[in-house]
Design a protein around this motif. Sequence first.
Motif, short mmCIF file in Angstrom:
data_model
loop_
_atom_site.label_atom_id
_atom_site.label_comp_id
_atom_site.label_asym_id
_atom_site.label_seq_id
_atom_site.Cartn_x
_atom_site.Cartn_y
_atom_site.Cartn_z
N LEU A 1 -9.68 -46.24 81.36
CA LEU A 1 -9.52 -45.46 82.59
C LEU A 1 -10.87 -45.07 83.19
O LEU A 1 -11.07 -45.10 84.40
CB LEU A 1 -8.72 -44.19 82.27
N ARG A 2 -11.81 -44.72 82.30
CA ARG A 2 -13.15 -44.35 82.80
C ARG A 2 -13.81 -45.56 83.48
O ARG A 2 -14.45 -45.44 84.51
CB ARG A 2 -14.01 -43.85 81.64
N ASP B 1 -0.48 -35.05 85.60
CA ASP B 1 -1.74 -35.05 86.36
C ASP B 1 -2.25 -33.63 86.59
O ASP B 1 -2.97 -33.37 87.55
CB ASP B 1 -1.51 -35.76 87.70
N ILE C 1 -7.13 -36.83 82.80
CA ILE C 1 -7.32 -37.88 81.80
C ILE C 1 -7.59 -37.27 80.44
O ILE C 1 -8.48 -36.43 80.29
CB ILE C 1 -8.49 -38.81 82.21
N PRO D 1 -4.95 -39.35 86.68
CA PRO D 1 -6.37 -39.39 87.05
C PRO D 1 -7.05 -38.02 87.11
O PRO D 1 -8.26 -37.91 86.89
CB PRO D 1 -6.37 -40.07 88.43
N ASN D 2 -6.28 -36.98 87.39
CA ASN D 2 -6.87 -35.63 87.41
C ASN D 2 -6.77 -34.92 86.06
O ASN D 2 -7.23 -33.77 85.93
CB ASN D 2 -6.16 -34.77 88.47
N LYS E 1 -12.26 -48.10 84.84
CA LYS E 1 -11.56 -48.35 86.10
C LYS E 1 -12.06 -47.38 87.17
O LYS E 1 -12.30 -47.77 88.32
CB LYS E 1 -10.05 -48.16 85.86
N SER E 2 -12.20 -46.14 86.78
CA SER E 2 -12.67 -45.12 87.71
C SER E 2 -14.10 -45.42 88.16
O SER E 2 -14.44 -45.29 89.34
CB SER E 2 -12.59 -43.75 87.02
#
Lengths: 151, 349
Positions: B338-339, B172, B202, B199-200, B341-342
């Motif tokens: 992931l994008r 991360d 990706i 998340p920080n 989800k974010s």
Amino acid sequence: MTPIKTIAVGFDGSMNSQAAVTWASHLASALGAHLKVVHAVGLLEHAGQSRHTAARSEDGRALALAAGLLSSQVEWLAVDGDPLSALLRMTEAPHSVDLLVVGSRGAGQHSGTLLGSTSLELVEHSGVAVAVIPQGGPRDDSELGAPSRSE
Amino acid sequence: MLIVAGPVGAHSHDGGQNHPEQQGRIFSVMDGVRDLDLDDEIRYLTAHPAPLEDLSRVHATKYLNELESFCRQGGGNLDPDTFALSDSWDAACRAAGAGLEAIAELERLGDGVAFVPVRPPGHHAGAERGMGFCLLNNVAVSAAALTARGQRVLIVDWDVHHGNGTQAIFWDDPDVLYISTHQWPLFPGTGRADEIGGPNAIGLTVNIPLPPGTTGDIVRMALEVVAQPTIDQFNPDWVLVSCGFDGHRDDPLGELALSSGDFAQLAQLASSFAPRSGRLVLFLEGGYSATALRSSVATTLGALLEVPVEQEATTFGGPGSEAIEAARRGRVQAMDALRMKSHLAGGQG
């Protein structure tokens, strides 16, 4: 409490892991649960002990069947990695087991400290319940069903 | 100029001749260095133990204390693969410190290439535990020291095994780009293409799993096709290489099919990722065939220093091109997921 539907037990061929497989098999039989017998394949084993692994697969399944499990309830998994990582991976999808079972001291491990003790490290890191089976197994099968709970 | 920080582990951390991660590896590696006949163009640095402050950026204090205590009491096995003996703590600390010495010397010179021939190796060691022959994560200690000074670090890991420890440590961290080519499936069972970072960070973990039999052309293509776009975007200040030679076709612990000539080309490619001369450090990781180690070290360093060295021909035509496309596709899908989800999490917030 989450019902125990799937159990993973570590198996490296040692006496302790045999006791763990037997205990886990009895528990799985009593609960009607599915049992995954997990063998971690490390660097050294990959380098030249593959025949040993095949023998262990048979040993692991034989222990489970001898304890009363049906063949359809038992699954053998040879997982790349060290024993701790291999067992922790069983708690994640797609395996998502409800209980981990391990012998108190695996082959070649140092006793008495967190370092070198898969069982102690599992209890510290696992997000599901962990049962640590002492050398020789529990004194009595009536002790089944009271696995220690990790936090 | 070649900076050699070490060697470490030639006379310590002795697990015996039956263990593949043995002292003799360092002798083979140093034979490879001497094969270059560099005379005045080589500088040896003494590897001092890494300060606790540097180790603590990467490893939990509890683990460091336990490992030191474990070793001081005589040691034993951490797992079926990994041993730690009474002198292993000191060896591991010096192995972790060697990279720091190498970086300091490159900064002082402003030029050159550094090689860190140390054992125990490091890339499997995580923040809280050693495994896979590794006790402390040598490349991670150096990378963390650099990021603490505001530097952006690219780690290229071409060991045959995935560097699960390094990946986890920088999972991360937006200042470290971790790229690994490795055989799959194989120990340690991590390194799928859809493992792309936290998340920080990706996309700042790039995994390219390759099948047994993969040849050098495929590994180079993997780095160029899958990794290069992210590297260009990341724009690193430093390039650290987890330089395992167990991808060699003669290595007993893996089934990739690289030659020493392939490692020379990989080294040149890694060098091209660096912003300028004096920003490339190679850390020894695996490699368990004495002859392959010697020739691969010589050709790798020879390629970087433009010193002609006898080498095996590069290899091509093996499997793996499908794996590269799968890795590229898996990576894109994981990043999209992931994008999404974010985005959804943001919308709900």
